[in-house]
Design a protein around this motif. Structure first.
Motif, PDB file in Angstrom:
ATOM      1  N   THR A   1      85.790   3.999  58.790  1.00  9.94           N
ATOM      2  CA  THR A   1      85.361   5.193  58.057  1.00  9.94           C
ATOM      3  C   THR A   1      85.974   6.445  58.678  1.00  9.94           C
ATOM      4  OG1 THR A   1      83.277   4.096  57.524  1.00  9.94           O
ATOM      5  CG2 THR A   1      83.359   6.481  57.209  1.00  9.94           C
ATOM      6  N   ASP A   2      86.011   6.491  60.013  1.00 11.86           N
ATOM      7  CA  ASP A   2      86.625   7.629  60.698  1.00 11.86           C
ATOM      8  C   ASP A   2      88.102   7.745  60.338  1.00 11.86           C
ATOM      9  OD1 ASP A   2      84.169   7.978  61.862  1.00 11.86           O
ATOM     10  OD2 ASP A   2      84.798   7.385  63.878  1.00 11.86           O
ATOM     11  N   MET A   3      88.792   6.599  60.300  1.00 15.50           N
ATOM     12  CA  MET A   3      90.223   6.619  59.959  1.00 15.50           C
ATOM     13  C   MET A   3      90.431   7.179  58.551  1.00 15.50           C
ATOM     14  SD  MET A   3      91.561   2.972  61.387  1.00 15.50           S
ATOM     15  CE  MET A   3      90.605   2.181  62.662  1.00 15.50           C
ATOM     16  N   VAL A   4      89.650   6.699  57.603  1.00 14.72           N
ATOM     17  CA  VAL A   4      89.780   7.172  56.217  1.00 14.72           C
ATOM     18  C   VAL A   4      89.484   8.666  56.137  1.00 14.72           C
ATOM     19  CG1 VAL A   4      88.820   6.985  53.879  1.00 14.72           C
ATOM     20  CG2 VAL A   4      89.305   4.915  55.214  1.00 14.72           C
ATOM     21  N   ASP A   5      88.418   9.108  56.800  1.00 15.77           N
ATOM     22  CA  ASP A   5      88.047  10.526  56.771  1.00 15.77           C
ATOM     23  C   ASP A   5      89.123  11.391  57.428  1.00 15.77           C
ATOM     24  OD1 ASP A   5      85.695   9.824  55.496  1.00 15.77           O
ATOM     25  OD2 ASP A   5      84.473   9.958  57.310  1.00 15.77           O
ATOM     26  N   ASN A   6      89.678  10.920  58.542  1.00 16.15           N
ATOM     27  CA  ASN A   6      90.745  11.667  59.224  1.00 16.15           C
ATOM     28  C   ASN A   6      91.978  11.786  58.340  1.00 16.15           C
ATOM     29  OD1 ASN A   6      90.088  10.142  62.492  1.00 16.15           O
ATOM     30  ND2 ASN A   6      89.056  11.828  61.470  1.00 16.15           N
ATOM     31  N   ILE A   7      92.362  10.699  57.708  1.00  9.12           N
ATOM     32  CA  ILE A   7      93.549  10.704  56.849  1.00  9.12           C
ATOM     33  C   ILE A   7      93.306  11.596  55.630  1.00  9.12           C
ATOM     34  CG2 ILE A   7      95.036   9.251  55.404  1.00  9.12           C
ATOM     35  CD1 ILE A   7      94.509   7.011  57.586  1.00  9.12           C
ATOM     36  N   LEU A   8      92.094  11.563  55.095  1.00 11.27           N
ATOM     37  CA  LEU A   8      91.736  12.471  53.990  1.00 11.27           C
ATOM     38  C   LEU A   8      91.881  13.922  54.435  1.00 11.27           C
ATOM     39  CD1 LEU A   8      90.578  13.066  51.168  1.00 11.27           C
ATOM     40  CD2 LEU A   8      88.291  12.866  52.189  1.00 11.27           C
ATOM     41  N   GLY A   9      91.388  14.230  55.631  1.00 12.16           N
ATOM     42  CA  GLY A   9      91.505  15.592  56.161  1.00 12.16           C
ATOM     43  C   GLY A   9      92.951  16.015  56.329  1.00 12.16           C
ATOM     44  N   ALA A  10      93.793  15.122  56.839  1.00  9.60           N
ATOM     45  CA  ALA A  10      95.224  15.435  56.988  1.00  9.60           C
ATOM     46  C   ALA A  10      95.852  15.682  55.620  1.00  9.60           C
ATOM     47  CB  ALA A  10      95.945  14.297  57.715  1.00  9.60           C
ATOM     48  N   GLY A  11      95.454  14.886  54.624  1.00  3.70           N
ATOM     49  CA  GLY A  11      95.975  15.074  53.263  1.00  3.70           C
ATOM     50  C   GLY A  11      95.543  16.395  52.652  1.00  3.70           C
ATOM     51  N   VAL A  12      94.284  16.768  52.862  1.00  2.00           N
ATOM     52  CA  VAL A  12      93.796  18.058  52.368  1.00  2.00           C
ATOM     53  C   VAL A  12      94.560  19.193  53.041  1.00  2.00           C
ATOM     54  CG1 VAL A  12      91.806  19.632  52.390  1.00  2.00           C
ATOM     55  CG2 VAL A  12      91.496  17.241  51.726  1.00  2.00           C
ATOM     56  N   GLY A  13      94.748  19.096  54.355  1.00  2.00           N
ATOM     57  CA  GLY A  13      95.520  20.104  55.075  1.00  2.00           C
ATOM     58  C   GLY A  13      96.953  20.172  54.590  1.00  2.00           C
ATOM     59  N   PHE A  14      97.535  19.023  54.300  1.00  2.54           N
ATOM     60  CA  PHE A  14      98.906  18.951  53.775  1.00  2.54           C
ATOM     61  C   PHE A  14      99.012  19.744  52.477  1.00  2.54           C
ATOM     62  CE2 PHE A  14     102.424  16.982  51.528  1.00  2.54           C
ATOM     63  CZ  PHE A  14     103.354  16.696  52.527  1.00  2.54           C
ATOM     64  N   VAL A  15      98.066  19.531  51.573  1.00  5.90           N
ATOM     65  CA  VAL A  15      98.067  20.245  50.288  1.00  5.90           C
ATOM     66  C   VAL A  15      97.895  21.743  50.521  1.00  5.90           C
ATOM     67  CG1 VAL A  15      96.798  20.572  48.119  1.00  5.90           C
ATOM     68  CG2 VAL A  15      97.308  18.261  48.938  1.00  5.90           C
ATOM     69  N   ILE A  16      97.006  22.125  51.416  1.00  2.00           N
ATOM     70  CA  ILE A  16      96.819  23.548  51.741  1.00  2.00           C
ATOM     71  C   ILE A  16      98.121  24.126  52.282  1.00  2.00           C
ATOM     72  CG2 ILE A  16      95.636  25.164  53.298  1.00  2.00           C
ATOM     73  CD1 ILE A  16      93.153  23.311  53.056  1.00  2.00           C
ATOM     74  N   GLY A  17      98.800  23.389  53.157  1.00  2.00           N
ATOM     75  CA  GLY A  17     100.084  23.841  53.701  1.00  2.00           C
ATOM     76  C   GLY A  17     101.126  24.045  52.613  1.00  2.00           C
ATOM     77  N   VAL A  18     101.198  23.104  51.672  1.00  2.00           N
ATOM     78  CA  VAL A  18     102.151  23.232  50.561  1.00  2.00           C
ATOM     79  C   VAL A  18     101.827  24.471  49.734  1.00  2.00           C
ATOM     80  CG1 VAL A  18     102.908  22.174  48.386  1.00  2.00           C
ATOM     81  CG2 VAL A  18     102.750  20.775  50.460  1.00  2.00           C
ATOM     82  N   LEU A  19     100.544  24.713  49.497  1.00  2.00           N
ATOM     83  CA  LEU A  19     100.139  25.901  48.732  1.00  2.00           C
ATOM     84  C   LEU A  19     100.425  27.198  49.487  1.00  2.00           C
ATOM     85  CD1 LEU A  19      96.739  24.635  47.255  1.00  2.00           C
ATOM     86  CD2 LEU A  19      98.940  24.871  46.054  1.00  2.00           C
ATOM     87  N   LEU A  20     100.399  27.147  50.815  1.00  2.00           N
ATOM     88  CA  LEU A  20     100.667  28.340  51.623  1.00  2.00           C
ATOM     89  C   LEU A  20     102.167  28.630  51.796  1.00  2.00           C
ATOM     90  CD1 LEU A  20      97.997  28.046  54.460  1.00  2.00           C
ATOM     91  CD2 LEU A  20      98.081  29.732  52.614  1.00  2.00           C
TER      92      LEU A  20
END
Length: 186
Positions: free
Chosen positions: A153-172
């Protein structure tokens, strides 16, 4: 035996990493521009903060966890227990696991966004962030002394967080324009 751990040690570790990362960013600024320097320093800081927050024992008096009482495998019980990790913040463990990786994903995109090769480097970096999460969980399994648990569960949540950050980075990227941060050499 000296034991190190607890929230205070984690906070000090994250702050120390922040100071060192800031110094690195200041040193890189003239060479790569402000946005890229901040992003590189932020990426280094976030990776270090992840390691500190996940590999330092949650309490100082952990001592030695006997091999017989520690887990021999990762928990595959997706969702698992979801206790309040930092009750003062009002956030549960799953939310914190997601939020922990958001800065790394965002800073990754901004760090490589100044170069055309970033089109390849950013997705590769996202895969490496996923591998970093897996490595942290496997270390938690192997280092019985830190009294942490390996959990899918931690792995999935961490990877989700990295993906959300990735999208934020692309938008920035269009707002920060890291490719315009440095003047050409004369």
């Amino acid at each position: 035996m000296i034991t190190i751990g607890g929230t205070g040690v984690m906070v000090l570790g994250v702050l120390a990493a922040g100071v060192l990362s800031t110094l690195l960013g200041m040193a890189l600024r003239a060479r790569v521009g402000t946005v890229t320097a901040v992003a590189l320093a932020g990426l280094l800081w976030s990776l270090t903060a992840i390691a500190v927050a996940t590999l330092v024992p949650t309490r100082a008096g952990v001592g030695i966890v006997p091999a017989e009482t520690r887990s021999n495998s990762c928990s595959w019980d997706y969702g698992g227990p979801n206790g309040a990790a930092f009750e003062g913040l009002g956030l549960d463990q799953r939310t914190l696991n997601v939020l922990l990786f958001v800065p790394a994903g965002m800073f990754l995109v901004l760090a490589v966004g100044r170069w055309w090769s970033g089109v390849v480097l950013a997705p590769l970096g996202l895969a490496l962030l996923a591998a970093y999460s897996v490595a942290v969980e496997l270390l938690q399994l192997q280092l019985a002394r830190i009294d942490r648990a390996c959990d899918v569960t931690d792995m999935v949540d961490n990877i989700l967080g990295a993906g959300v950050g990735f999208v934020i980075g692309v938008l920035l990227l269009p707002l920060t324009r890291p490719w315009r941060g440095r003047k050409p050499a004369h």
